[in-house]
Design an enzyme around this catalytic site. Structure first.
Site, mmCIF file in Angstrom:
data_model
loop_
_atom_site.group_PDB
_atom_site.id
_atom_site.type_symbol
_atom_site.label_atom_id
_atom_site.label_comp_id
_atom_site.label_asym_id
_atom_site.label_seq_id
_atom_site.Cartn_x
_atom_site.Cartn_y
_atom_site.Cartn_z
ATOM 1 N N ASP A 27 0.823 -1.211 0.000
ATOM 2 C CA ASP A 27 0.000 0.000 0.000
ATOM 3 C C ASP A 27 0.857 1.261 0.000
ATOM 4 O O ASP A 27 0.634 2.189 -0.787
ATOM 5 C CB ASP A 27 -0.956 -0.008 1.192
ATOM 6 N N TYR A 28 1.862 1.291 0.850
ATOM 7 C CA TYR A 28 2.752 2.457 0.943
ATOM 8 C C TYR A 28 3.518 2.677 -0.363
ATOM 9 O O TYR A 28 3.594 3.792 -0.887
ATOM 10 C CB TYR A 28 3.719 2.235 2.100
ATOM 11 N N THR A 29 4.059 1.593 -0.908
ATOM 12 C CA THR A 29 4.871 1.702 -2.116
ATOM 13 C C THR A 29 4.043 2.136 -3.316
ATOM 14 O O THR A 29 4.480 2.970 -4.124
ATOM 15 C CB THR A 29 5.565 0.356 -2.403
ATOM 16 N N LYS A 50 3.400 5.899 -3.058
ATOM 17 C CA LYS A 50 4.587 6.708 -3.349
ATOM 18 C C LYS A 50 4.943 6.654 -4.831
ATOM 19 O O LYS A 50 5.451 7.634 -5.395
ATOM 20 C CB LYS A 50 5.766 6.233 -2.502
#
Length: 266
Positions: free
Chosen positions: A171-173, A176
């Protein structure tokens, strides 16, 4: 017959000690390192925070009239507009540099991350709101002042994980990676206004609140894979943010500068 492309407006690039800088999530971890770096260079800094009031006020107290702590949840567009208005009213000058650093409710804990068969739409949406929509809202909020000043700098904080997913934080990657796309398309759209838009992507930093849950073995493995044989610090990444806001980076836009000790090449 097509019309000629309009010439870019003359741009102004104030020195760091003449700048007003807004750092989101600027009271803790990497954000605090960025705030302190700008303050050390003589800039005025708006230290945005959400829950870290004490840390923000302590940081601001060390720099007297050049630091202003302001509480705002950058996921809320109305609070974003109020944040910018309060900052510019307090200092009586437009924001010249925006650093989109705030990281919402995320910990670099590989054991606790959602695996591929567990990832939910809600987890993806939460990261996209914090890492994509919030930076877009912030850029839009500072645009009128930057356009009036005929220039400005936006620095988005990214990650090297979408190039080297040593731990697959899905989710974070993904969020970003989308922010990198926004960085490049906004750089093209806002270049004629004299506004440079760039990204600085660190690897795992040693140490921030978000990386505190990372085991030492992971830090050591990453360090062993870098030419410098060490993990990057928040202060080292902050140095690159300062460069992109400085007059020396006037010709740099739409770029993703990776600051991870050489772990990722290109």
């Amino acid at each position: 017959m097509t019309s000629p492309t309009p010439a870019a407006r003359p741009r102004t690039t104030p020195s760091l000690d003449d700048q007003l800088v807004l750092v989101t999530g600027g009271a803790r971890g990497l954000g605090a390192a960025i705030s302190e770096a700008f303050l050390g260079a003589g800039a005025k800094v708006v230290v945005n925070y959400h829950r870290s009031r004490e840390a923000a006020e302590q940081l601001a107290a060390r720099f007297e009239d050049r630091a202003l702590p302001v509480c705002a949840d950058v996921r809320d567009p109305e609070q974003v507009r109020d944040l910018v208005a309060q900052a510019e009213s307090h200092f009586g000058t437009p924001i010249t540099t925006l650093v989109n650093n705030a990281l919402m409710d995320f910990s670099f804990n590989g054991d606790a991350r959602p695996k591929a068969d567990e990832l939910t739409a809600e987890q993806l949406a939460a990261q996209f709101v914090g890492s994509v929509q919030a930076p877009v809202d912030l850029i839009q909020a500072v645009l009128p002042s930057m356009r009036e000043a005929r220039g400005g700098r936006v620095v988005n904080i990214g990650t090297n994980l979408f190039q080297y997913p040593v731990v697959p934080y899905h989710d974070y990657t993904a969020a970003k990676a989308a922010l990198l796309s926004i960085t490049r398309t906004f750089a093209d759209d806002l270049g004629p206004d004299g506004i440079n838009v760039n990204m600085v992507s660190g690897g795992l930093l040693r140490t921030t609140d978000a990386s505190a849950a990372t085991p030492d073995a992971v830090f050591d493995a990453i360090a062993a894979g870098t030419p410098l044989r060490r993990v990057t610090t928040p202060a080292e990444l902050a140095d690159t943010v300062l460069f992109l806001a400085s007059p020396w980076a006037r010709g740099v836009t739409g770029q993703n500068l990776i600051v991870d000790g050489g772990l990722v090449k290109g």
